[in-house]
Structure formats: structure tokens, C-alpha cells
Design a protein around this motif. Sequence first.
Motif, PDB file in Angstrom:
ATOM      1  N   ASN A  55      -5.794  20.207  10.147  1.00  0.00           N
ATOM      2  CA  ASN A  55      -4.836  19.709   8.876  1.00  0.00           C
ATOM      3  C   ASN A  55      -4.562  21.348   8.121  1.00  0.00           C
ATOM      4  OD1 ASN A  55      -4.744  17.504   8.302  1.00  0.00           O
ATOM      5  ND2 ASN A  55      -7.095  17.938   7.619  1.00  0.00           N
ATOM      6  N   HIS A  77       1.582  13.421   5.937  1.00  0.00           N
ATOM      7  CA  HIS A  77       1.133  14.186   7.344  1.00  0.00           C
ATOM      8  C   HIS A  77       2.254  14.376   8.009  1.00  0.00           C
ATOM      9  CE1 HIS A  77       3.120  10.074   8.594  1.00  0.00           C
ATOM     10  NE2 HIS A  77       2.671   9.186   7.703  1.00  0.00           N
ATOM     11  N   THR A 143      -1.373  17.331   6.412  1.00  0.00           N
ATOM     12  CA  THR A 143      -2.418  16.129   7.963  1.00  0.00           C
ATOM     13  C   THR A 143      -2.081  16.040   9.337  1.00  0.00           C
ATOM     14  OG1 THR A 143      -2.004  14.141   6.178  1.00  0.00           O
ATOM     15  CG2 THR A 143      -4.247  15.262   5.513  1.00  0.00           C
ATOM     16  N   GLU A 146      -2.085  10.506  10.678  1.00  0.00           N
ATOM     17  CA  GLU A 146      -2.124   9.769   9.600  1.00  0.00           C
ATOM     18  C   GLU A 146      -1.886   8.399  10.686  1.00  0.00           C
ATOM     19  OE1 GLU A 146      -0.287   7.235   7.143  1.00  0.00           O
ATOM     20  OE2 GLU A 146       0.345   7.280   8.396  1.00  0.00           O
ATOM     21  N   MET A 150      -5.831   8.318  11.040  1.00  0.00           N
ATOM     22  CA  MET A 150      -5.744   8.719   9.039  1.00  0.00           C
ATOM     23  C   MET A 150      -7.465   9.909   9.591  1.00  0.00           C
ATOM     24  SD  MET A 150      -5.732   6.682   6.055  1.00  0.00           S
ATOM     25  CE  MET A 150      -4.124   5.639   6.258  1.00  0.00           C
ATOM     26  N   ALA A 153      -7.011  13.398   7.203  1.00  0.00           N
ATOM     27  CA  ALA A 153      -7.393  13.258   6.025  1.00  0.00           C
ATOM     28  C   ALA A 153      -9.170  13.212   5.882  1.00  0.00           C
ATOM     29  CB  ALA A 153      -6.697  11.783   5.447  1.00  0.00           C
ATOM     30  N   LYS A 154      -9.649  12.008   6.792  1.00  0.00           N
ATOM     31  CA  LYS A 154     -10.642  11.542   7.140  1.00  0.00           C
ATOM     32  C   LYS A 154     -12.147  13.090   7.066  1.00  0.00           C
ATOM     33  CE  LYS A 154     -10.773   7.097   8.919  1.00  0.00           C
ATOM     34  NZ  LYS A 154     -11.147   5.878  10.013  1.00  0.00           N
ATOM     35  N   ASN A 168       1.409  12.311  -2.807  1.00  0.00           N
ATOM     36  CA  ASN A 168       1.885  12.501  -1.970  1.00  0.00           C
ATOM     37  C   ASN A 168       3.423  11.289  -1.765  1.00  0.00           C
ATOM     38  OD1 ASN A 168       1.658   9.503  -0.647  1.00  0.00           O
ATOM     39  ND2 ASN A 168       0.631  10.742   0.598  1.00  0.00           N
ATOM     40  N   TYR A 395     -10.937   2.566   6.836  1.00  0.00           N
ATOM     41  CA  TYR A 395     -10.170   3.456   5.835  1.00  0.00           C
ATOM     42  C   TYR A 395     -10.864   2.860   5.043  1.00  0.00           C
ATOM     43  CZ  TYR A 395      -6.012   2.085   7.097  1.00  0.00           C
ATOM     44  OH  TYR A 395      -5.152   1.244   7.228  1.00  0.00           O
ATOM     45  N   GLU A 432      -2.902   7.875   2.721  1.00  0.00           N
ATOM     46  CA  GLU A 432      -3.976   8.502   2.684  1.00  0.00           C
ATOM     47  C   GLU A 432      -5.044   8.750   1.288  1.00  0.00           C
ATOM     48  OE1 GLU A 432      -2.977  11.914   5.680  1.00  0.00           O
ATOM     49  OE2 GLU A 432      -1.160  11.238   4.738  1.00  0.00           O
TER      50      GLU A 432
END
Length: 484
Positions: A55, A77, A143, A146, A150, A153-154, A168, A395, A432
Motif C-alpha cells: 500500500n 484502491h 490500497t 482490492e 482485498m 486492506a487486510k 472512502n 473478509y 474495504e
Amino acid sequence: MSQEVRNQEPQALWNHFADLNAVPRPSKKEERVRAFMVDFGNKLGLEVQEDAIGNVIIKKPASPGMEHRKSIIMQSHLDMVHQKNNDTDFDFLTQGIDMYVDGGIIAAHGTTLGADNGIGVAAIMAVLSSTDIAHPAIEALFTIDEETGMTGAKELDKNILSSTILLNLDTEEDDEIDIGCAGGVDITATKKYVLENIPFDYTTAVLTVKGLNGGHSGMDIIKGLGNANKMMTRLLDAMQKVGDVHIESIHGGSLRNAIPREANAIISFKKTDAIMDKFERCKAALHDEYKSLEPKLDISLTETTAAKLTMTAVDSRELVYTLLGIHNGVYRMSPDITDLVETSNNLARVTLENGELQIACLTRSSVDSSKTDLSSSISGVMKLAGMKVKLSGDYPGWQPNTDSAILEVAKSKYETLFDHSPRVVACHAGLECGLLGERYPGLDMISFGPNIRGAHSPDEHVEIKSVQKFWKYLLEILKDIPVA
């Protein structure tokens, strides 16, 4: 790339979008776009960081007079969905997107446009590069991956951000403020089949389903659009009701988050009036059922001289039964939020080559227990057919917070600017925000964006006036971030 795109207003945003779309940026292969963003931040003299997963974070101090406001995260993203028409000659790994202006929209020639989430990225870039926009201190978070997991973000570094408000910019209706979204899980089934020779008196043919709209497997699932894999399965089932059908290969759909637009299978069967009648009747029924939703539906059965090893009739029948049993589409509507899909599944991809089968689904839900229920049901059907099943990429959803302070700011600004109230909603897409909220508990989050149509398909386009509305709205929100 059309200079017309760069000439649209606001020019700062569209120029950044054009620059971004010149860089190949497939999910999981974001090296070039990451380097592009790092170079962008460095040239502005801003603080630039990359975390371990990839990221990119660019930090900009508050503009004069805004130092007393709370700092914010602006997030979008970098990756985009890669879909193209079969007759489009295009390499997403090496080429920039070929955009054009058509009246009030911007689209791409035969491919996805990348407005999802490129418009959000470009808007953040325009704020970062500005010298006259009022804004608080900004942590711009770009990010990766995505669209296919994802991952960014994870795995976001838990210590790299300090703000408590997040904007966002990854939704697709300009009269909505999103405060919740669905979670998801990938289901993958595999099996290896023993093959045999095609019976000598059988006809080999290519069964093709194409011309469907496709679309976003979350936002568009409520529309009841055609799924090419499901249509192909129905045609095979109809033919199998009157005679053996041997399946040699299948190629249906592509990405988990895109409703399948096209599918084809090479099959062998004893050509009789009865089996051809069943095919034609099923074909006519599909055209009739989908005449208003899928007017370009094209189904064909074309004989071929190709002769290879094929699945047995018994295994072919079992595979068709399995595909019939996999739920596709809306599974449950929310009992609490009007018109919100709670749980769904997309039978996204079916591939069979040289006896090796893979089935890929994406199950979404805003309720974890319902997601587990549907994914278990689908997995059960697959396991009954002797397939190995793997669940991955799980997620969480994003639980709505109607008492959000930034939501009140956004609602007030919208009403003042546009003389009516925005729709405050939760969506059936995989934003996300749920994962970001896990990494940074207590984040006050909203999501908004311009009108983007046909996302995740080659019909993707963005409305120019809506981008202008979105930009105006974003700038007003930035002016009124709460005092620290």
C-alpha cells in the motif's frame, strides 16, 4: 488516449485520471502503478511511505487556516478489473486504457474503463497536488489488490496511520452516502476426471453463450441479469434429458467479482431430432425469459471437426447436476434495510481442460452467519460430487453507524449543495471499510462517489456531470471536517 478526456472539467481530476489509466494496473500486479504513485508523491515534496504489503501512503499537511481540524484518511484502491470483449485485441499487462468521450460519458474501447476506482484515486491526487483547496491534514491511502482479495486492506500496517476519520471514494451512485457493505468469501472447487475416446458415431460441437451484459457481482446481482455459466448448464441439462452428452472442455466467465458474460463448451453427442429439439426449445426459453434484460443474448451450437479425449457421459451428467445445484444470484434480502441484498452468490468461473475442473464462486453477505449458511450449502453440493473445496479470502462486512459525526457533516453538505437529502445506504459490494475498521478500530467512515455504470464489464462508463457533482461535494466536505 483522447485529449478530449483531459479537457473535461475539473481538469485537474481528469488529467490525473488520464495519467493513471496510462499505467497498467491489474490486481496482484500493481508494481508499476505503485511506483507511479510513489513518484507522484515524491515530485510534490510530500511524505511518502509504502507498507510491507505494498500500500502507498502519501501525507500532506493541512492547508493554511485548517490546522485545527481533525486529520483525515482519504482512501481508494489502485487496481482495476480487467475485462474485454472477445473481439477486442488488447493486453492489460502492457497497454494503457484507450478512453473516449461520448456525449456526457467517458468509456473505453472494448474494455473496462477503470473508473472503479480510478476516479477516486484521481480525486485524491487532485487534492494532494492542489495549492488552493482548503483541507485538513491528509493521509492518502492507496490500497492494492482490492478487486481480487482485498489484500492491501487486510494486511495494512496497523501503525502507519493516525487519523480517526476515513473518506472512502469507491461507490457508484452520486446521491448516496454509504455507511455499510457486505463481506465475502471465495469458494473454489476442483476435481480431476478420467477421460475416454469420443464415441465414433457422435457429433462434436461448440456450445456458445455470449452477448450478455455482465456487471458487478455485488451491485448488479439484484438486477437478475443472465449468468452465462448458468445458461450453458441449462442447455446441457436439456440435451442430457434425451441423450448422453460428453463434455470435453468448458470455459465460462473470468473474474469472481464479474457476472459471467460469455461461456463455451466443446461437447459430443449422438445427433438426433430429439436432442436438437431439446436444445432449440431451451434456447428459445432463455431468449424469452431474458428478452428485456439481455436483448443481445446469442446462443449457438456449431459443429467442429476437433476430436479429443472427453469426459464420460456419467461424469458429464454429474457435473451438470452439480452446476445446476449451485445457487446463483440473490439468496436473501435484508429484512431491515429496504431493497438491500443481504446474501448472494456469483457462479463466476467454470473451467474444464484435459479433465481438470475448477469452479470459482464469490459469496457475499452483510450478515456473517448468512454468508456461512450459503457458502456451506454450495460447498455441500460440490462435495457430494467428489470435488475438493477450498474457502479463502474471507473478509468482514462493514456495520453501519448511524451516529457517525462525519456522516452528519456529509448529509448537511449534500442538502445545502443540492437542495434534497442524500440516500444513506448500505451496499452489497465489498468495500474495504470493514477490513480497515478492523485494522484501525474506531474509525469514523463514509463512502461516496460519482455515477459509474457497468463496472466490471467492458460497458463500464462514468458520467461527466456526475464527476463534477462528486468533486464539488468532496471539496465542501473537506472544508468542514470537525475541529480536533
